[in-house]
Structures are given as structure tokens and as C-alpha cells.
Design an enzyme around this catalytic site. Structure first.
Site, short mmCIF file in Angstrom:
data_model
loop_
_atom_site.label_atom_id
_atom_site.label_comp_id
_atom_site.label_asym_id
_atom_site.label_seq_id
_atom_site.Cartn_x
_atom_site.Cartn_y
_atom_site.Cartn_z
N HIS A 47 0.82 -1.21 0.00
CA HIS A 47 0.00 0.00 0.00
C HIS A 47 0.85 1.26 0.00
O HIS A 47 0.52 2.25 -0.65
CB HIS A 47 -0.93 -0.01 1.22
CG HIS A 47 -1.93 1.09 1.24
ND1 HIS A 47 -3.06 1.08 0.45
CD2 HIS A 47 -1.98 2.25 1.94
CE1 HIS A 47 -3.77 2.17 0.68
NE2 HIS A 47 -3.13 2.90 1.57
N HIS A 93 -9.95 2.99 -1.20
CA HIS A 93 -10.23 2.54 0.17
C HIS A 93 -11.04 1.25 0.07
O HIS A 93 -12.09 1.10 0.70
CB HIS A 93 -10.95 3.62 0.98
CG HIS A 93 -10.17 4.06 2.18
ND1 HIS A 93 -10.74 4.39 3.37
CD2 HIS A 93 -8.83 4.20 2.37
CE1 HIS A 93 -9.80 4.73 4.24
NE2 HIS A 93 -8.63 4.63 3.65
N ASP A 270 0.10 15.29 5.05
CA ASP A 270 -1.04 14.60 5.61
C ASP A 270 -0.58 13.34 6.34
O ASP A 270 0.32 12.65 5.88
CB ASP A 270 -2.00 14.25 4.46
CG ASP A 270 -2.98 13.15 4.82
OD1 ASP A 270 -3.51 13.19 5.94
OD2 ASP A 270 -3.21 12.28 3.97
N SER A 315 -5.50 7.42 12.77
CA SER A 315 -6.57 8.35 13.14
C SER A 315 -6.63 9.48 12.12
O SER A 315 -5.60 9.95 11.62
CB SER A 315 -6.32 8.92 14.54
OG SER A 315 -6.39 7.90 15.52
N GLN A 316 -7.83 9.92 11.85
CA GLN A 316 -8.05 10.87 10.77
C GLN A 316 -7.86 12.32 11.21
O GLN A 316 -7.69 12.61 12.38
CB GLN A 316 -9.46 10.68 10.22
CG GLN A 316 -9.70 9.33 9.58
CD GLN A 316 -8.98 9.19 8.25
OE1 GLN A 316 -9.39 9.74 7.25
NE2 GLN A 316 -7.88 8.46 8.25
#
Length: 744
Positions: A47, A93, A270, A315-316
Site C-alpha cells: 500500500h 479505500h 497529511d 486516526s483521521q
């Protein structure tokens, strides 16, 4: 420094091979800690590292005079003129959405939006390409319907709450996705050239600042989970799926953009897949620096988290910034204003190491380049692409072509996706010029005379027959969709969804598809600025169809675009590109073969890229010159479906079509050959003039009329149907399918 004994079982749990573990020992010169093993596991996962595809992705064209940033950053950047640029990318996703469809899809939207605004761009559009198993299957239908409903709700929830329009996409149902749905999300943002930011940890001694939401235990092992096949136990992996909060992300967007404007930000990244791990080592690797962090300073929402858990948490709504030393308070002030955490957790170092401490104790010390640039890469063995379809198909049934058309219009792939897109806000921010259901989505760029068109397409059936040719057809179709609304295609992003690359026949699919993508993108001058690779899309050893999804963007002057629908009666109907030629083998991957014959066979339609380019140039000239009243390509369902869909406008304007062809009816009506566009016009002479000037064949095939669609060939009536009946089937069938009913 060791936290636990590293056993072969522990190594396997981190999706690392024995040889990869030996490489870790060589790089470190010692046995890793558990935290270090976890860091290597996620950063060297398929990934994150693209270890099976990286050597082949280098074949893609990535440069043009418009490309300002190609692959390697969070998103690609392309110049659109007037000092403005767009950032865009697509991400998958798939695995999280199978395990927990609502949060899996929602956080997919959140992640791709962060990829856009971490570059400094304000997101203005989202599209989605989603694929599910058969909703009406007796065994898997209930689960497939539940997955669809959860995924659509998740996309709608995140996009609507965040305040970005979902302007289009595609939804496909196929047996091959029964055990492995695909959720690919595309996002696009806009900014000025001088507003671009990069994910680099530059400036030794500069502070590393954590901003956004607090860190929890959700998403741990998310990247490595997305790099493995599904098994019977996969549904138990809900802790590996992140939980999103779109309202926090909206605050994060505004805070980040404001902080960028202060000039105090040196780099920004990010915290996506692999969270703190990827953001720290990738920023350091890009800048050739090191990053040292102290985990006790990281804002946490759960007590007692270990260094292992904190480094692997996904965690977002979190970002990592590098600020200019001495200007930290400026950054803190901005995030305090927006009610978000902003904490200095470390600093940029000169030694090139990722150093992770907790309460002063070192738990990880790894060269950044070992994690990012020196990750394993494999030229995996490959044979011929996996193919289970025969070359020749069943005998064509000579039946009721009108009934076949109705069955096609009511089928899951062809029917209206109104039930889906009505859950999305596609007008928020008031930039949307053409939204869901259009040939391509179009958003205007405020303050300029330019609009951006976007098309997102995939076709696993054609790629299952021939990955190389199927992928080339996808690129051509995307470019054609853009051209049909008057846009000039300029750049590409892609999401490569395939099965297990360790199987040589699957690896062959991957390579053939990438090489087809490279050939077509180079020919149509739409360089690839970035994308995503999603492998191991298999359940219990059964792979999905090879499914590259291609997103292409284009520019056009801002104006009201023409649509698909016939506007009034008495217009002449022409077919740009002509009827073409085909043999029965080219019917085997079509919607007709799928829905009517429930079979897959043959080869994809032949693509003449030079002719395709001329057709696209012709339709752009016609649309921009106001010479056609409607335009619709024939890529899904062929001529009969395109005519029906063109009749579904508010006035139910149909057409009377008279053909003169020696093609058999099934090919004439339902063949999906490329380079053909159905247009209506009050001035056919001008269409012929433009077509001739571009070396394109065009034929007049009929005239628009009220309320009916009729098609005859050499005097034989093939179809004679009422528009309202066709439209009713097309418009309402998805709801019937989702309630496990048969559309009638």
C-alpha cells in the site's frame, strides 16, 4: 531498546517476508524493536511502497509543459493558465470499505481531500468510482446491497459535511466484486502558482508540529491490512478501519490554508496511510534530513498508548507541519483560533534518521531513506495475463431487440444512478456547471474564464479480456468524454486495482495494463501526475477483474455546456465517427453480452488511436463553435442505449433513426466500438464540414421527434419504443435492485 522478542510469527504478522526481514537486519545492523518492525511493516507494505509495481510505473509519461508537479508528492499539479493551477489525485479505500463500508468510504473521501489541501489547494470537487457484487444474487445480494448503501452513505456524509461537491462518477455491479468491492475516490482543488506547498522537512533545527485531531487506536495496521487478501477473518478487522469526522477536517482545511498564508510553514504532510510513520519519514526523505519526535507530546484521546500504537495509528484529520524556527507562535495562534490542537513534537535534524522517543527513551532509530526510497522493489515473475473467457461466444439469439433494450436500460450498470447522486450535494460552493449524469463533470474556476472538466472511468470486463487494450480504451473513453463537452484533455491520474501480484498471471495483468496506460497517455498527451495502486484485491483466492480506473482532467472556456439530451423536435441526428465495423468477438465484453447473454467472451473493440484523436478534435470544435445541440458517446451499451439516454430529457424528445448497414442487428444496436459520438444539430452541413476537415467520417442517421425511439435498418424495424416507458425503467431500476425486486 527491545520491547518484545521478534519471532517468525511476529514478522509474518507484519506482512514482511523472511528476505525483507534480513534486509532490515542489514540496514540497522541489529535486531529491530517491535516499534521499528511495525514501522518497516507499514512503510514496506504494498500500500505504501508499491514494491510490486514501482519499476513498471516508471514507464508512464509524467511530464508536459503544463505539469508543475508529477508523481512523488501528495497530489499532481497542473497549470491551467492565468497564474492558476489545479491539484488532483485518486485513492482507493477498497479493503476498509469491505470491512466497514460507511467509515471505510467516508475516510477515503477525507484522506484524498487532505492530499489536495496539504498541497495548498482548496478542494472544489470530488468524484467516485465504486464497484460491487451483484445486488440481486441469491447468495451474496444482501451483503452487496448493504455494502453499496454503506459506501454511498459514507461518501455522502463526509463530502456533504465537509462542503465539497460530489460531481460525478460511476457505479458498476459485477460478479467479480462479490467478495471485494472497489471504492476509488478522486478529488480536485484549485490555487495560485505561488500558493503551492510540498511535504518536505527542510531546515535543520526547524520545529515539527502536530496539528488537528487527537491520536487514537483506530486504523492501526490499516496500510498492511490493505496489502493482503481477504480471508474468512477479514470482517473481524474493524479496528483497522479509521473513523472520520468531516467537521474537524473542515476546520483543519481552513486552519492549514490560513497558516500557509502566514509564510511560517516550511513543509506540510497529511498523516494518511501509516499516520505519524509515513508523514515523518517521507518528509525527511524528500528533504534529505532527519526527523526526531517525542511521543509524550502527541495529543492523545486514549490513555496508555504504546509507541508502536502511536506510530501506526491512522486516526483521521491530522497533519504534520514543519515551521520556520522562531515563528511557531504564529502557527499555534492560527490553530488555536480554529479550535484545533497544535503541538511542537520534534525537530528537523541533520542526520537523516527517523528517531522516535517516548519520555526520552528511544524506541525507533531508522534511516529515513531506508523506509521510503530504499523500500524493496520487485520485478515479480509474470506469465500471460489471467483469462477465463473463451474467444468465441454463444450464438446470438434472434429476438425482440426492443425487449433487449429495456432489459439493458433496467440493468445495474446502465440504469440511472439517481438514487446514489441525489444523496450527494453536487452544487455546494456554486462552481458546478455540469454534474452527475453528464458526459463529464464540469466546474468553473471563479475569477477566470476557465472551467475544468473531469471524467472517471473503468471497465473491468474489457481489461479481463485484454488488460493492455482494455486500458487503452479507458484512456480514449475518458478523453472522449471530456472532448464531448468541449474540453481539451490535459492530464491523468489513475487507480490500479488488481489481485495478488505474487501470482504470475495477475502480475502479467498489472504490467500489460500499465504499459497500455503509458502508450495511450503518451499518445493523447495526458501525462500521469500521480495515482494509487491497490493490489491483493482477492477473497479466498478469487481475484477481481483487472480494474484500472482512469481519471482525466481537461480545460474549456466557461459557458453553459451542451448536454446529452435531445433539446427539441426536428433536429437532425448524426453519428460522428460512423457506424464502424465489428465482428461478433468484439461484442463479448459489452453490456449486451453481460446482461442479455450473461457471458463474457472475445476481445475488446479495436481502437485506432489516430482516428480517435481526430474524432475528439472534431467534437471539440463542434461544441465550442455551438454547432451541435447535444452530444453523447457510445461507450456503454452502444447506439441503442445512447439514443435512449439522449431521449430522457425533460421533454421526452426521441428520434426516428434509419440506417443502411450490413452489420447484424446485435452489432448495429449494441456494439460499443470507440471513436463514435451521437450528435443532434439544426445544421448538419456544418457538422459534415468540421468532420471532413478533421478526416472523420460522419453520417446522418435520423431526426428528433416527440415521444418515441425508432430504429430501422434497410427498411426492417428493429426498435419502436415509447420514450416514457424506457425512461421509467431506466430511472427507477436501481431502487428495485436494492430492494431485491425485479424491475418491470
Amino acid at each position: 531498546m527491545s520491547e518484545t522478542r521478534i519471532t517468525p510469527e511476529v514478522i509474518a504478522q507484519h506482512q514482511l517476508s523472511t528476505s525483507e526481514y534480513q534486509k532490515i537486519l542489514t540496514l540497522l545492523g541489529r535486531e529491530p524493536t517491535l516499534t521499528e518492525l511495525g514501522i518497516f511493516g507499514v512503510m514496506w507494505s504494498e500500500h505504501c511502497s508499491y514494491k510490486s509495481s514501482r519499476i513498471h510505473l516508471k514507464k508512464l509519461p509524467t511530464e508536459s509543459k503544463r505539469v508543475l508537479q508529477g508523481p512523488g508528492e501528495n497530489a499532481g499539479i497542473v497549470d491551467i493558465g492565468d497564474g492558476m493551477a489545479i491539484a488532483f489525485k485518486i485513492e482507493s479505500h477498497n479493503h476498509p470499505s469491505f470491512i466497514e463500508p460507511f467509515q471505510g468510504a467516508a475516510t477515503g473521501v477525507g484522506g484524498i481531500l487532505r492530499d489536495i489541501f496539504t498541497m495548498g489547494a482548496r478542494p472544489i470537487a470530488v468524484m467516485d468510482s465504486i464497484r460491487f457484487g451483484r445486488p440481486d444474487d441469491e447468495t451474496t445480494g444482501a451483503r452487496n446491497r448493504r455494502l453499496l448503501e454503506g459506501v454511498v452513505s459514507g461518501i455522502a456524509h463526509y463530502g456533504n459535511c465537509f462542503g465539497v461537491p460530489t460531481v460525478g462518477g460511476e457505479c458498476v455491479f459485477e460478479e467479480s466484486y462479490d467478495g471485494n468491492p472497489l471504492v476509488n475516490v478522486f478529488a480536485l482543488g484549485v490555487f495560485r502558482h505561488d500558493e503551492v506547498f510540498y511535504g518536505k522537512a527542510s531546515g535543520v533545527g526547524n520545529p515539527v508540529i502536530y496539528v488537528g485531531a487527537k491520536t487514537g487506536r483506530d486504523g492501526i495496521h490499516g496500510a498492511s491490512m490493505a496489502s493482503a487478501e481477504f480471508t474468512e477473518s477479514s470482517k473481524q478487522k474493524r479496528p483497522n478501519v479509521q473513523v472520520g469526522d468531516p467537521f474537524t477536517e473542515k476546520l483543519l482545511l481552513e486552519a492549514c490554508l490560513e497558516a500557509m498564508r502566514t509564510g511560517a510553514i516550511v513543509g506540510i504532510q497529511d498523516m494518511g496511510a501509516a499516520g505519524l510513520t509515513s508523514s515523518t519519514c517521507e518528509m525527511g526523505s524528500r528533504a534529505g534530513t532527519g526527523v526526531e519526535i517525542e511521543l509524550s507530546l502527541v495529543p492523545q484521546r486514549e490513555a496508555g498508548m504504546t509507541p508502536y500504537e502511536m506510530m501506526l495509528s491512522e486516526s483521521q484529520e491530522r497533519m504534520l507541519l514543519v515551521a520556520e524556527r522562531g515563528r511557531e507562535d504564529v502557527v499555534f495562534g492560527v490553530f488555536k483560533k480554529w479550535g484545533l490542537d497544535a503541538v511542537e513534537i520534534g525537530r528537523v535534524t541533520a542526520d537523516g534518521m527517523l528517531r522516535v522517543k517516548q519520555n526520552g527513551i528511544v524506541f525507533a532509530e531508522i534511516p529515513n531513506r531506508a523506509l521510503a526510497d530504499e523500500a524493496p522493489k520487485y520485478d515479480r515473475p509474470r506469465t500471460r495475463p489471467l483469462r477465463t473467457a473463451p474467444l468465441n461466444g454463444p450464438a446470438v439469439r434472434r429476438g425482440n431487440w426492443g425487449a433487449d433494450l429495456k432489459t439493458l436500460l433496467a440493468s445495474g450498470d446502465v440504469c440511472s444512478k439517481r438514487w446514489i447522486y441525489e444523496q450527494y450535494d453536487h452544487q455546494v460552493r456554486t462552481n458546478t456547471v455540469a454534474g452527475p449524469g453528464a458526459e463529464a463533470a464540469v466546474v468553473r474556476i471563479k475569477g477566470t474564464d476557465t472551467s475544468i472538466a473531469m471524467s472517471l472511468d473503468g471497465n473491468g470486463r474489457y481489461c479481463a479480456l485484454d488488460p493492455r487494450e482494455g486500458t487503452k480504451l479507458l484512456v480514449a473513453e475518458c478523453c472522449r468524454n471530456l472532448s464531448t463537452v468541449g474540453a481539451l484533455p490535459i492530464a491523468t491520474t489513475n487507480n490500479l486495482n488488481f489481485g495478488n501480484p505474487e501470482r504470475p498471471e495477475i502480475m502479467a495483468q498489472i504490467v500489460e495494463s500499465i504499459e497500455g496506460l503509458a502508450e495511450a497517455c503518451r499518445f493523447f498527451d495526458v501525462p500521469v501526475t500521480g495515482g494509487n495502486v491497490s493490489l491483493y484485491n482477492e477473497t479466498l483466492g478469487t481475484p477481481i477483474f483487472p480494474t484500472p480506473v482512469v481519471g482525466i482532467v481537461g480545460t474549456l472556456p466557461t459557458s453553459l455546456p451542451i448536454g446529452i439530451s435531445f433539446a427539441k423536435i426536428g433536429l437532425r441526428v448524426l453519428l460522428l465517427g460512423g457506424l464502424g465495423t465489428a465482428d461478433a468477438r468484439e461484442l463479448g465484453g459489452t453490456q449486451y453480452a453481460k446482461v442479455i447473454h450473461k457471458s463474457l467472451w472475445g476481445v475488446p473493440p479495436q481502437l485506432d488511436m489516430e482516428y480517435e484523436k481526430r474524432v475528439q478534435a472534431a467534437i471539440r470544435e463542434l461544441v465550442r463553435g455551438g454547432l451541435v445541440a447535444s452530444a453523447h458517446d457510445l461507450s456503454k451499451g452502444g447506439l441503442a442505449v445512447a439514443l435512449a439516454e439522449s431521449s430522457f430529457g425533460p421533454e421526452n424528445i426521441g428520434a426516428d433513426i434509419k440506417l443502411d448497414s450490413d452489420l447484424p442487428p446485435e452489432l448495429l444496436l449494441f456494439h460499443e466500438g470507440p471513436s463514435r459520438i451521437l450528435v443532434s444539430t439544426p445544421n448538419p452541413e456544418e457538422v459534415f464540414r468540421v468532420a471532413n476537415a478533421n478526416g472523420v467520417h460522419a453520417i446522418e442517421i435520423g431526426v428528433t421527434l416527440k415521444a418515441r425511439v425508432t430504429i430501422s435498418n434497410r427498411g426492417e424495424v428493429l426498435l419502436n419504443e415509447r420514450v416514457d416507458e424506457l425512461k421509467g425503467l431506466w430511472n427507477n431500476s436501481l431502487e428495485h435492485l436494492l430492494h431485491n425486486s425485479v424491475a418491470v
